[in-house]
Design an enzyme around this catalytic site. Structure first.
Site, mmCIF file in Angstrom:
data_model
loop_
_atom_site.group_PDB
_atom_site.id
_atom_site.type_symbol
_atom_site.label_atom_id
_atom_site.label_comp_id
_atom_site.label_asym_id
_atom_site.label_seq_id
_atom_site.Cartn_x
_atom_site.Cartn_y
_atom_site.Cartn_z
ATOM 1 N N LYS A 63 -27.118 -3.426 -8.842
ATOM 2 C CA LYS A 63 -26.569 -3.089 -7.525
ATOM 3 C C LYS A 63 -25.051 -3.225 -7.491
ATOM 4 O O LYS A 63 -24.370 -2.463 -6.813
ATOM 5 C CB LYS A 63 -27.207 -3.961 -6.452
ATOM 6 C CG LYS A 63 -28.645 -3.607 -6.144
ATOM 7 C CD LYS A 63 -29.213 -4.468 -5.033
ATOM 8 C CE LYS A 63 -30.667 -4.086 -4.738
ATOM 9 N NZ LYS A 63 -31.241 -4.935 -3.679
ATOM 10 N N ARG A 64 -24.531 -4.204 -8.232
ATOM 11 C CA ARG A 64 -23.072 -4.389 -8.199
ATOM 12 C C ARG A 64 -22.338 -3.227 -8.874
ATOM 13 O O ARG A 64 -21.150 -3.019 -8.656
ATOM 14 C CB ARG A 64 -22.687 -5.710 -8.847
ATOM 15 C CG ARG A 64 -22.961 -5.791 -10.336
ATOM 16 C CD ARG A 64 -22.750 -7.215 -10.851
ATOM 17 N NE ARG A 64 -23.149 -7.348 -12.230
ATOM 18 C CZ ARG A 64 -22.346 -7.119 -13.257
ATOM 19 N NH1 ARG A 64 -21.101 -6.722 -13.041
ATOM 20 N NH2 ARG A 64 -22.772 -7.288 -14.493
#
Length: 473
Positions: free
Chosen positions: A240-241
């Site tokens: 997600k980052r």
């Protein structure tokens, strides 16, 4: 030649992410390139983790991307009767057997193997068992061949050989009777006539077991192509980052679907030096055997660049429709979105915006009054020195009959010439006055799109702003 049949078979246990979309795209492209069929199958046998929301994201995402299926969506939970029938058939043919080992026994077996520095695997102790075990509901295991090898001529990785002696007897039905993932996949691929399985290379180790089961069922195994994973820019697994978000978030942010597909097709595949592809060009050029077997890195900046390339090539009508969606999301009432102005703004902003979301943010002032001036821009350009310039412009523009970009341009040039100023000395204060900031499309185009009434009203607002600042100082 037999018709090519591919499938995209996501599990709805999480959102549809970039990796899944690339798998879907490659499967879809290969079917389209070969004039074949593309099937969508929802593998929802994991009832505890599968969600309706994840199914919706898959279906909505595929629709937004334009990856239309020729068949489906099929749902594995609607095929349980078929799976049960095949399980009974395999038991009757001695291709599968009931295993009564308890969890404790299996854990003890694993511990002993690890202590002997052996690979943990089921040792087949129930292969020849014929008597049930009271109080212990059995699982069903596939009777994997004990000798020989499985050769996978993978279309990405090349020939990969697995020894059957290294493969244990896979559980194909749980103790509650529900079939497992690997078994359902095999039955589905056989029943649906899948000729090519294109999927992530995390499935490569499942392939020999699935091939053995397909052969047991009398089916011809499909050709396999296992795609390398997508890494983040730092070389770590995409998360997600790094932007590993639901595909629908790209839609919400105003990316064009064809730009996202263009970006993904280039993650591991190339066609000469070409970077920008239409969907038709992708279909014509795509070849699964040309996929690189090394991992690819996700580059958000490259995706933004490609999106801008597609924005610059998109039709005015297409951009206007997408811009309207983004403006409504920002709170502009649909009734205030004049179609002619939308098209004009989209055309004026196409070379300035990397996404339709950026375009909408930069274009809000065309569709509603801005709340505040950009502080730095106003301090520099809305001053006592520019007040007479703005008044001269307001007077000349009020008298302009031909309210077009060319007409506005003529007025600005005329006033600048009369006042002995360069065009920039006049254009920038006008830009800040009508847009609230120092950046906009060419000022004559901006003023023409805003219309006479808005331009004059905002010039009056700027004059009042300067007067108020002078009164405070």
């Amino acid at each position: 030649m037999a018709t090519v049949v591919t499938r995209f078979a996501p599990s709805p246990t999480g959102m549809l992410h970039i990796g899944g979309v690339r798998t879907a795209l490659f499967s879809w492209l290969y079917a389209r390139h070969c004039g074949g069929r593309f099937i969508l199958r929802i593998e929802d046998t994991d009832r505890e983790r599968s969600t309706e929301e994840a199914v919706r994201v898959i279906l909505d995402g595929m629709q937004w991307l334009g990856l239309s299926a020729d068949e489906g969506p099929y749902y594995q939970t609607q095929r349980f009767e078929r799976y049960r029938a095949v399980l009974e058939q395999m038991l009757a043919r001695d291709q599968a057997y009931r295993c009564y080992c308890t969890r404790e026994e299996l854990e003890a077996m694993r511990a002993e193997q690890l202590a002997r520095k052996q690979k943990p695997r089921y040792d087949g102790r129930c292969r020849e068992r014929r008597e049930p075990r009271a109080g212990t509901p059995p699982v069903i295991r596939f009777r994997n061949p004990l000798a020989g090898e499985v050769i996978v001529d993978d279309q990405v990785h090349g020939r990969v050989i697995f020894q059957n002696a290294e493969l244990d007897d896979l559980i194909i039905a749980r103790s509650d009777g529900t079939p497992t993932y690997n078994f359902c996949v095999v039955v589905d691929d056989a029943d649906m006539g899948i000729t090519h399985v294109i999927r992530g290379d995390d499935h490569l180790n499942n392939t020999p077991r699935q091939i053995n089961m397909l052969l047991a069922l009398g089916a011809t195994p499909p050709a396999y192509a296992h795609l390398p994973m997508i890494l983040g820019p730092d070389g770590a697994k995409l998360s997600k980052r790094h932007g590993a978000v639901s595909v629908l978030q790209y839609q919400e942010e105003g990316f064009l679907p064809e730009a996202l597909l263009n970006y993904l097709v280039r993650l591991g595949w190339s066609h000469g030096d070409q970077e920008v592809f239409t969907l038709e060009e992708m279909i014509a050029a795509f070849d699964i055997t040309a996929v690189n077997k090394s991992a690819s890195a996700f580059n958000p900046d490259k995706l933004l660049w490609l999106d801008q390339q597609h924005i610059m090539r998109a039709s005015e009508t297409r951009l206007a429709a997408g811009l309207a969606v983004q403006l409504i999301a920002l709170g502009v009432p649909p009734g205030e979105l004049d179609q002619q102005r939308l098209a004009g703004v989209a055309n004026a902003q196409r070379e300035r915006a990397r996404t339709l979301g950026e375009m909408a943010q930069a274009s809000l002032f065309f569709f509603r009054e801005f709340e505040h001036y950009n502080e730095k821009a106003a301090a520099k350009h809305l001053t006592a020195d520019t007040l007479p310039l703005l008044r001269a412009l307001a007077e000349a523009l009020a008298a302009l009959e031909d309210w077009t970009a060319a007409g506005v341009n003529g007025v600005i040039n005329s006033v600048a010439s009369r006042l002995g100023l360069t065009l920039g000395k006049l254009a920038q204060p006008l830009r800040v006055a009508v847009s609230g900031g120092a950046v906009s499309p060419p000022i004559d185009v901006t003023a023409a799109l805003l219309g006479r009434e808005q331009v004059l009203a905002r010039l009056a607002r700027a004059e009042a702003h300067i007067d108020q600042r002078q009164a405070r100082s």
